[in-house]
Design an enzyme around this catalytic site. Structure first.
Site, PDB file in Angstrom:
ATOM      1  CE  LYS A  74      -2.547  -3.877 -10.142  1.00  0.00           C
ATOM      2  NZ  LYS A  74      -1.084  -4.053 -10.100  1.00  0.00           N
ATOM      3  CG  ASP A  76       0.417  -6.189  -7.696  1.00  0.00           C
ATOM      4  OD1 ASP A  76       0.786  -6.360  -6.513  1.00  0.00           O
ATOM      5  OD2 ASP A  76       0.688  -5.162  -8.362  1.00  0.00           O
ATOM      6  CD  GLU A  97       4.239  -6.606  -9.009  1.00  0.00           C
ATOM      7  OE1 GLU A  97       4.854  -7.070  -9.998  1.00  0.00           O
ATOM      8  OE2 GLU A  97       3.622  -5.527  -9.049  1.00  0.00           O
ATOM      9  CG  ASP A 133       5.457  -2.830  -7.331  1.00  0.00           C
ATOM     10  OD1 ASP A 133       6.227  -1.861  -7.333  1.00  0.00           O
ATOM     11  OD2 ASP A 133       4.380  -2.830  -7.967  1.00  0.00           O
ATOM     12  CE  LYS A 154       4.370   0.489 -10.174  1.00  0.00           C
ATOM     13  NZ  LYS A 154       4.128  -0.720  -9.390  1.00  0.00           N
TER      14      LYS A 154
END
Ligand code: MG
Length: 368
Positions: free
Chosen positions: A165, A193, A218, A241, A265
């Protein structure tokens, strides 16, 4: 077969340790999950779970799921749970949008369909791919050394895919990414991400300053418009995402060439039925997938594993294990568990995981 009763439980899931993402903007310490069971007149029951990643990650929150279920559950009483498109049309007609509210109901109906057909959900979704699916770690934002130490911790658990992250200060992000990339091992995938934290200027600056990585970035920015702008001025593959909610979002991502990878997701897109449509579009157009849920226990992880295992490995780079981060397990010893950094969907009919009622506490609502 028809639905006779829907029982709802609410569980708090404390994380083992606080978790930061989006460059440290967002902190998480506990998740709010909703678990439900659908019973039928033939004695077959199915389980579902819906768990947003806190209240700040997406336009979704735990109490919202239970409020929505109050509207929707009575409408399913008397319906055949095996007719998934009819179930989904009923839900969408009664409450347009709000996909995250519907995912747990859809999941439980797939569990019933599998049990009544005597087949695991991955086979019902098309066919089980033989290889177990690699689990992607989720590495909290930190200093470059802290993040590498977290990657090491996941390596010790067998993980070979790491979602790191980033998305804070541009200079620090470049240091983080270079440090992690320099320490990437053969056979590993480390991707970065930003969880929509960067402005286009920041994303373009960071991505163009990084060379020699073989993975992708991402959700660099908030919206598809901003990511399209980044796409035009950078060369690394991009993943979408949080900005993928609907089939139309996916059509646009493909048609406008915004991203080469999407992270589907299950909870965010409204359940396995809607995720299946996205999967098929991705397979038809060459978009690579990651399959995850927004949170939850082994129940959500197991549904994710079934879905991911219906996709050829070249098109599905990984799943995620939320159970690894939370300190509550309502189905000990059942469902998918980490084996050398991978999940293998159970062979039992349906999802192959049934929470123990004594671990769920008192039901918060019953519809019949
Ligand atoms: Mg992500």
């Amino acid at each position: 077969m028809h639905i006779t009763r829907i029982t709802i439980w609410h569980l708090d899931l404390p994380l083992h340790k606080p978790y930061w993402l989006s460059g440290g903007r967002l902190k998480f310490e506990e998740l709010d999950t909703t678990i439900l069971r659908i019973d039928t007149d033939e004695g077959v029951s199915g389980w579902g779970e819906g768990c947003p990643w806190g209240v700040t990650y997406l336009p979704a929150f735990g109490k919202g799921i239970r409020a929505g279920l109050q509207e929707l559950s009575p409408l399913l009483i008397g319906k055949d749970p095996r007719r998934l498109d009819d179930i989904n049309r009923t839900l969408d007609l009664a409450l347009p949008g709000h996909p995250y509210i519907k995912a747990a109901l859809d999941m439980a109906c797939w569990d019933i369909l599998g049990k009544s057909a005597g087949m695991p959900v991955c086979d019902l979704l098309g066919a089980r791919e033989p290889a177990p699916v690699p689990i992607a770690s989720s590495v909290s934002t930190g200093t470059p050394d802290e993040m590498l130490a977290e990657v090491e911790r996941f390596r010790a658990l067998g993980y070979r895919v790491h979602s790191c992250k980033v998305g804070a200060d541009v200079h620090l992000d470049i240091k983080r990414i270079n440090h992690l990339a320099e320490n990437e091992r053969d056979g590993e995938i480390i991707f970065y991400d930003a969880n929509r934290a960067w402005l286009p200027r920041e994303a373009i600056t960071v991505m163009n300053a990084i060379s020699g990585i073989t993975s992708w970035f991402e959700q660099p920015c908030e919206t598809l418009e901003e990511i399209a702008q980044v796409r035009r001025l950078t060369s690394h593959p991009i993943g979408v995402d949080e900005a993928l909610h609907t089939y139309n979002d996916l059509v646009r991502i493909q048609a406008d060439g915004i991203a080469e990878i999407v992270n589907i997701k299950i909870n965010r897109v409204g359940g396995l039925t809607k995720a299946r449509r996205l999967r098929d579009f991705c397979l038809a157009t060459g978009i690579t997938m990651l399959i995850m849920d927004t949170g939850g226990t082994v129940l959500s992880d197991t549904a994710v594993a079934h879905f991911a295992q219906s996709i050829p490995p070249v098109s599905c780079l990984g799943v995620w294990s939320c159970q690894e981060m939370v300190s509550v397990d309502p189905a000990p010893g059942q469902g998918v568990r980490n084996v050398e950094g991978c999940f293998l969907a159970p062979a039992a009919p349906g999802l192959g995981v049934e929470p123990e009622e004594k671990l769920l506490g008192e039901a918060v609502a019953v519809y019949s």
